[in-house]
Scaffold this motif. Sequence first.
Motif, mmCIF file in Angstrom:
data_model
loop_
_atom_site.group_PDB
_atom_site.id
_atom_site.type_symbol
_atom_site.label_atom_id
_atom_site.label_comp_id
_atom_site.label_asym_id
_atom_site.label_seq_id
_atom_site.Cartn_x
_atom_site.Cartn_y
_atom_site.Cartn_z
ATOM 1 N N LEU A 330 17.511 12.542 -3.981
ATOM 2 C CA LEU A 330 17.430 13.062 -2.606
ATOM 3 C C LEU A 330 18.728 13.753 -2.216
ATOM 4 C CD1 LEU A 330 15.565 10.020 -1.044
ATOM 5 C CD2 LEU A 330 14.681 12.366 -1.062
ATOM 6 N N ALA A 331 19.855 13.146 -2.604
ATOM 7 C CA ALA A 331 21.153 13.744 -2.279
ATOM 8 C C ALA A 331 21.277 15.119 -2.930
ATOM 9 C CB ALA A 331 22.290 12.826 -2.718
ATOM 10 N N ALA A 332 20.761 15.241 -4.152
ATOM 11 C CA ALA A 332 20.854 16.516 -4.878
ATOM 12 C C ALA A 332 20.121 17.630 -4.133
ATOM 13 C CB ALA A 332 20.287 16.361 -6.290
ATOM 14 N N ARG A 333 19.053 17.274 -3.407
ATOM 15 C CA ARG A 333 18.349 18.320 -2.651
ATOM 16 C C ARG A 333 18.732 18.332 -1.172
ATOM 17 N NH1 ARG A 333 12.386 16.797 -4.287
ATOM 18 N NH2 ARG A 333 11.814 18.618 -3.064
ATOM 19 N N GLY A 334 19.733 17.522 -0.802
ATOM 20 C CA GLY A 334 20.253 17.554 0.568
ATOM 21 C C GLY A 334 19.363 16.850 1.575
ATOM 22 N N ALA A 335 18.541 15.911 1.093
ATOM 23 C CA ALA A 335 17.643 15.189 1.988
ATOM 24 C C ALA A 335 18.241 13.840 2.354
ATOM 25 C CB ALA A 335 16.282 14.993 1.327
#
Length: 432
Positions: A330-335
């Motif tokens: 999720l962090a990788a996609r900014g969520a």
Amino acid sequence: MPNTAIESVTGLCVWDSRGRPTVEACVRLACGAEGRAIAPAGASTGSGEAVDLRDGGHALGGLGVARAVANVAEGIAPALAGMDADDQEAIDAAMIELDGTANKGRLGGNAMIAVSMAVAHAAAAAHDQPLWRYLRAREGVDGAVVLPMPEIQIFGGGAHAGRRVDVQDFMAMPIGAESFAEACVMTAEVYRAAGAIMGKRGKLMGVADEGGFWPAFDTNEEAIEALLEAIEKAGFVPGEEVAISLDIAASELHRDGLYSLGLEKRALDSDAMAAMVLDWVNRYPIVSVEDPLGEHDPDGLARFTAAALGRVQVVGDDAVVTSAARIAALAARGACNTALIKPNQAGTLSETLAAVKAARAEGWGAIVSARSGETEDVTIVHLALGWGVEQLKVGSFARSERIAKWNEAIRIEDALGQGARFATGLPFPLSQ
Ligand code: PGA
Ligand code: ZN
């Protein structure tokens, strides 16, 4: 050194705050130390959670835990016999291997988390330490002990209150408090004021699953208005002394690709749903929003997080399910920028701690959280303190399965005196 070899592991069926059966585990060590813990249970569960093993059938609505309890004695106990309770990771790994499933469905997440937590309690008892201090020493956390900022439910809705309102939690965060004890006093005033306001309007229907008032609101926004009014009536400056936190629990609203607001008889797409929540953030002193969009909608969560940056903490629950791997993804996609941490979503303490560490590695905040089905078990308070997690979500300021946890934190703060530091102020993802 005490002999921390595991001598016995037993299970027992006990009852949770909804009157449903749950698993208690008891672990005894060779040195005579003993630890107990009870599994909690969610209602608005994420699909990626460790699953509880339930008996099915007619009795108790299928919710019996006889098979999970039997798994403690017949499956887990022989596998853990003789293992060192100080080696939590090896113990959790042994249970994970024995279970052999992705969702812990064979032994049951309820059996596994109860045993995992009971092992930690037994080890702490063997070393003659409160659990929080034992965990802190193991993790090498030093400096002042941080008492977490509580977010405390004032109104309950969603799956916890007959879906009278769509939003699940309307919470107070006493960000102006200078100690945990003061935070509780401030919240008690807001809770009292909210009850008085709703009672006077004849809108009080009872209390929701986590002890928050369950009024007959006509819209979701009316609940936010009422909370704001309660904060003011209690004598606090909204947004400075007491701020608002919401758990939308939006996965529960998902119907046919839209978010269905039952009370308002509207169905919104992802962008319209995000816009509605952002509009609330703009107009009310809201500092934290959990699950503004559903677990099926990570792109929506990413768009929401970008739009909300610096204005509100964006907490992931159903999409995160206390999983280190999901936090990284999720962090990788900014969520999202904060992880809700619920031990029974992960199923073992080691995986729960891994999720806390993953959140830190991504620069996220973290909130240790209870479930809607709880008991007198106060382990989560010790996890927050022991691991230095700066926020704690336990439900409302009523009902003893909630109050037991607030009281445990008050007791620890009192015993620490000057050695304690309260996590006052805004949740830190807001300063990023
Ligand atoms: P649950 O609710 O325990 O029913 O999942 C708590 C939450 O959604 O945070
Ligand atoms: Zn939630």
